[in-house]
Design a protein around this motif. Sequence first.
Motif: not given
Length: 443
Positions: A367-373, A330-334, A432-435, A300-311
């Motif tokens: 989007l992530q909520e759908r994938i995670q579910r 499996a989870s995303v911290y955006a 989506p966030h627990s079992l 299971a992979l999780s990641t961090d994402l930044i949106v709205g970075f300059p440009g």
Amino acid sequence: MKLPKAKRFWIETWGCQMNELDTQRMAGQLMQSGMLPTRSVEDADIILLNSCSVREKAEHKVFSQLGRYRRFKADNPGLLIGLCGCVAQQVGESALDRNPDLDFVLGPARVGELSRILDRRQPGERIVATGFPEERLFDIDTISRAGTYKGMVTVIEGCDKNCTFCIVPMTRGSERCRPLEDILIEVEHLVEYGFLEIELLGQTVNHWREPGGQWDFADLLDRVARVPGVERLRFVTSYPRDFTPRMVEQFRRHPNICPYLHLPVQSGSDRMLKRMGRGYTIDSFRRLVEALRAARADLALSTDLIVGFPGETDGDFQETATLVEEVGFASVYAFKYSPRPGTAALNLPDAIPDDLASERLQKLLQLQERIQRGLNEQLVGAEMDVLVTGWAEPPQLQSGRTACHRIVHFPAEPDARPLGSIAPVVIEKANPHSLLGRQPTIR
Ligand code: SAH
Ligand code: F3S
């Protein structure tokens, strides 16, 4: 005989696992000097705010909390308030001017000195302990791990990467690696104490190297995974570019390395990655994910994402969404990009309006909520080992974590499971966030 009333401490923690461990270190020192934790901040004789400065919001939170606690001093003139963690390092002495009720400021590299500082403090004295003294490396003997079910072990401190958006290299200093021998001694000690799960910590944990030696993080993983009694081994946070084939190989070799990896990618667009100074491409990230999954199919992979970075254009954002869809995290911290003092990204043109960044963040989270579910639903019917970490609401439910780091709730029937043990649980329902599951019936 009536014992004198022990002094009480209260620590509030924001941010990453390193801060969590620093809180355990500060609690350990205070307990060693005869203080006890309190469950209500009103009763505290010392309040420590262990802050995070990675985004502006987190920094604001700590200052508004300081404002709230000012009034406690009227009732308890002996109360001490300390600002600790990354904001302490970032703002230093100026915090004392800004907050007349603040008694001391303690940076992350000075955590090991807390009790000495308190012992030596003269009444009324206001102290600033920040910076990165050479002789204070890894002075981490006193740790209170009360109420925790994984043993966190620092292997590397600081960061030399200088991603253009990030304040961490300034607040936690440059990279320092801890010797393998010391790490192994601490791991053995934790296993002996009864911890089943070990988590190795560092801002770029997989950049660990033996000081003055040849070993790298693959060797460290291999050695720690072999320590008898380590049932689960995790590590956080890995830097994608520093992940070598030998490290991937450890997932194949050691079943006790958890099938879970936090691998912050930040963006799905090469153009953005370049502006962020990350030093890898999406193509190389994809290949790394493929290699990891070839080594461990259930990873299971999780990641961090930044949106709205300059440009960031709509096209760049779309590439991030495509990557998220394709990898199936499996989870995303955006997060929305937050400009931080002293970072290179402050000089980048083409800031993104806040409402556009918010819109992108919402899209990504949906989007992530759908994938995670969907991913969680695939686990329904499976029997999974859960490290029991506590009780959930309603109180007949216990909670824990699977090896792949999902949160699981299950009824304490037929028996409540001891906290810190590993229990088998059959998964019956996916959110989506627990079992949600149940203990298997005895066959
Ligand atoms: N290596 C570290 C990263 C620390 S910062 C770790 O151990 O987690 C954690 C995450 O916060 C980063 O991966 C990034 O996605 C996010 N972040 C850092 N600086 C940020 C900023 N200025 N604005 C928004 N998010 C940021
Ligand atoms: Fe920050 Fe990049 Fe280091 S996100 S912690 S500078 S790896």
